[in-house]
Design an enzyme around this catalytic site. Structure first.
Site, PDB file in Angstrom:
ATOM      1  N   THR A  95      35.001  52.233  57.237  1.00 42.75           N
ATOM      2  CA  THR A  95      35.553  53.458  56.656  1.00 42.75           C
ATOM      3  C   THR A  95      36.695  53.940  57.532  1.00 42.75           C
ATOM      4  OG1 THR A  95      33.440  54.064  55.714  1.00 42.75           O
ATOM      5  CG2 THR A  95      35.060  55.819  55.941  1.00 42.75           C
ATOM      6  N   LYS A 170      35.834  56.350  49.029  1.00 44.67           N
ATOM      7  CA  LYS A 170      34.787  56.458  50.055  1.00 44.67           C
ATOM      8  C   LYS A 170      34.805  57.843  50.704  1.00 44.67           C
ATOM      9  CE  LYS A 170      31.830  55.903  53.267  1.00 44.67           C
ATOM     10  NZ  LYS A 170      31.309  54.963  54.195  1.00 44.67           N
ATOM     11  N   LYS A 238      33.496  61.727  61.490  1.00 46.16           N
ATOM     12  CA  LYS A 238      34.789  61.034  61.343  1.00 46.16           C
ATOM     13  C   LYS A 238      35.246  61.076  59.889  1.00 46.16           C
ATOM     14  CE  LYS A 238      34.546  56.803  60.442  1.00 46.16           C
ATOM     15  NZ  LYS A 238      34.308  55.365  60.319  1.00 46.16           N
TER      16      LYS A 238
HETATM   17  P1  NA7 Z   1      28.424  50.823  64.756  1.00 42.67           P
HETATM   18  O1  NA7 Z   1      26.984  50.483  64.727  1.00 42.67           O
HETATM   19  O2  NA7 Z   1      28.911  51.941  65.631  1.00 42.67           O
HETATM   20  O3  NA7 Z   1      29.235  49.466  65.103  1.00 42.67           O
HETATM   21  C1  NA7 Z   1      30.612  49.499  65.307  1.00 42.67           C
HETATM   22  C2  NA7 Z   1      31.173  48.096  65.362  1.00 42.67           C
HETATM   23  O4  NA7 Z   1      32.605  48.207  65.581  1.00 42.67           O
HETATM   24  C3  NA7 Z   1      30.625  47.245  66.515  1.00 42.67           C
HETATM   25  O5  NA7 Z   1      30.593  45.897  66.118  1.00 42.67           O
HETATM   26  C4  NA7 Z   1      31.710  47.458  67.592  1.00 42.67           C
HETATM   27  O6  NA7 Z   1      31.770  46.442  68.546  1.00 42.67           O
HETATM   28  C5  NA7 Z   1      32.961  47.424  66.735  1.00 42.67           C
HETATM   29  N1  NA7 Z   1      34.115  48.010  67.425  1.00 42.67           N
HETATM   30  C6  NA7 Z   1      34.302  49.312  67.755  1.00 42.67           C
HETATM   31  N2  NA7 Z   1      35.490  49.480  68.362  1.00 42.67           N
HETATM   32  C7  NA7 Z   1      36.061  48.235  68.425  1.00 42.67           C
HETATM   33  C8  NA7 Z   1      37.291  47.759  68.934  1.00 42.67           C
HETATM   34  N3  NA7 Z   1      38.188  48.578  69.496  1.00 42.67           N
HETATM   35  N4  NA7 Z   1      37.541  46.435  68.808  1.00 42.67           N
HETATM   36  C9  NA7 Z   1      36.647  45.603  68.242  1.00 42.67           C
HETATM   37  N5  NA7 Z   1      35.461  46.005  67.727  1.00 42.67           N
HETATM   38  C10 NA7 Z   1      35.178  47.314  67.824  1.00 42.67           C
HETATM   39  O7  NA7 Z   1      28.975  51.188  63.307  1.00 42.67           O
HETATM   40  P2  NA7 Z   1      28.275  50.908  61.886  1.00 42.67           P
HETATM   41  O8  NA7 Z   1      27.988  49.457  61.779  1.00 42.67           O
HETATM   42  O9  NA7 Z   1      27.182  51.888  61.658  1.00 42.67           O
HETATM   43  O10 NA7 Z   1      29.462  51.340  60.891  1.00 42.67           O
HETATM   44  C11 NA7 Z   1      30.540  50.473  60.611  1.00 42.67           C
HETATM   45  C12 NA7 Z   1      31.447  51.163  59.610  1.00 42.67           C
HETATM   46  O11 NA7 Z   1      30.728  51.452  58.379  1.00 42.67           O
HETATM   47  C13 NA7 Z   1      32.003  52.499  60.071  1.00 42.67           C
HETATM   48  O12 NA7 Z   1      33.352  52.597  59.652  1.00 42.67           O
HETATM   49  C14 NA7 Z   1      31.120  53.516  59.369  1.00 42.67           C
HETATM   50  O13 NA7 Z   1      31.791  54.751  59.184  1.00 42.67           O
HETATM   51  C15 NA7 Z   1      30.731  52.847  58.090  1.00 42.67           C
HETATM   52  P3  NA7 Z   1      30.802  46.512  69.868  1.00 42.67           P
HETATM   53  O14 NA7 Z   1      29.486  45.956  69.412  1.00 42.67           O
HETATM   54  O15 NA7 Z   1      30.723  47.964  70.271  1.00 42.67           O
HETATM   55  O16 NA7 Z   1      31.502  45.671  70.862  1.00 42.67           O
END
Ligand code: NA7
Length: 282
Positions: A95, A170, A238
């Site tokens: 999102t 969304k 957010k």
């Molecule tokens: P989570 O459980 O907070 O997971 C977030 C994911 O995003 C996780 O894989 C993170 O990797 C990844 N992430 C966050 N910042 C980065 C950057 N800068 N680079 C690469 N990857 C990143 O979120 P949800 O699964 O609950 O939600 C996902 C979406 O669906 C979100 O937009 C919600 O609003 C709806 P990590 O494991 O921390 O290395």
């Protein structure tokens, strides 16, 4: 069709698992590699770098936290757009703001990467059950290519128009979610202050015309005052911020945006969004 899945958070893990269970060849990458373990146990191949993932995949799914994360994945110095992505399809299910989706659509088009914004309504439970609601913006022909995969992730996938339409829808549905959770919380507190217990009031709401699966699903959590994140409050805050930044303000949108922002500032961000009740209890 080989799927490259990027982002293994609370949502990414069950979603990628469903594609595996449906028989797709799923290869995964996550910024924190250790989080891939449950997927690897189910048969996914963990890929060490984005560059290798891109080389091996026909379709790339991204499911990461927010605008900043998505931009890092696509436009960062080692991101997708620095790699040979021509002719592949990217489906961003995170999102983010409609502006970010349109920005990425422009940049991916330049690189020859087809791009859909396809965020979801529904939290971890529906993600596990493959019952998300998916809202899609982009070229209709690309939607048709993605549809069989989206059907494994959700119970409905809506094609809504050009890039940014998915993320716009969304933000709208999550505005209603934020309002509903705050509305239920205020109703329970109002009833409590008039001497009606929370359990009784939840039963009444559930039997009434405004009873919903959402409220019934949160009842146990409310009664236990225990809020493990099915949908983290920080993500709801957010989405409400993004809704406000979309420039179409409504009275309730402004109100819920402020409430969730204050709850986030008071340290409730990692809990489920229903912890807004705890915040309002003060
Ligand atoms: P989570 O459980 O907070 O997971 C977030 C994911 O995003 C996780 O894989 C993170 O990797 C990844 N992430 C966050 N910042 C980065 C950057 N800068 N680079 C690469 N990857 C990143 O979120 P949800 O699964 O609950 O939600 C996902 C979406 O669906 C979100 O937009 C919600 O609003 C709806 P990590 O494991 O921390 O290395």
């Amino acid at each position: 069709m080989i799927i490259g899945w990027i982002g293994l958070g609370n949502m990414g893990i069950p979603m990628a698992s469903n594609l595996l269970a449906a028989g797709y060849d799923v290869r995964v990458w996550n910024r924190t590699p250790g989080k891939a373990a449950p997927l690897v146990a189910l048969g996914a191949k963990q890929i060490a770098t984005l560059s290798k993932l891109v080389a091996q995949s026909d379709v790339l799914f991204t499911m990461v936290s927010d605008d900043e994360a998505v931009k890092a994945i696509y436009t960062g110095s080692d991101g997708l757009l620095s790699l040979p992505v021509q002719g592949k399809l990217a489906v961003d299910m995170s999102t983010v703001s409609p502006d970010t989706s349109r920005f990425l659509a422009e940049r991916t088009k330049h690189a020859g990467l087809r791009f859909l914004d396809a965020p979801v309504s529904g939290s971890v439970g529906p993600a596990k059950e493959g019952k998300l609601v998916i809202m899609v913006g982009g070229e209709q022909a690309d939607f048709e290519v993605a549809k069989p995969m989206l059907d494994k992730l959700g119970k409905a996938a809506f094609y809504l128009g050009p890039n940014g339409a998915g993320t716009s829808a969304k933000l709208a549905i999550n505005l209603l979610l934020g309002i509903t959770v705050q509305g239920v919380s205020e109703t329970l507190l109002f009833a409590r202050s008039l001497g009606i217990g929370t359990e009784q009031m939840l039963d009444i709401i559930s039997e009434s015309a405004v009873g919903t699966p959402l409220i019934r699903g949160k009842a146990a959590s409310i009664l236990a005052d225990d809020y493990p994140a099915a949908f983290a409050l920080k993500h709801m805050a957010k989405d409400l911020r993004l809704a406000n930044e979309a420039g179409v303000s409504t009275p309730l949108a402004e109100s819920v945006n402020a409430t969730y922002r204050h709850a986030l500032e008071s340290g409730l961000g990692e809990l489920d969004l229903m912890a807004i009740l705890r915040h309002l209890e003060g």
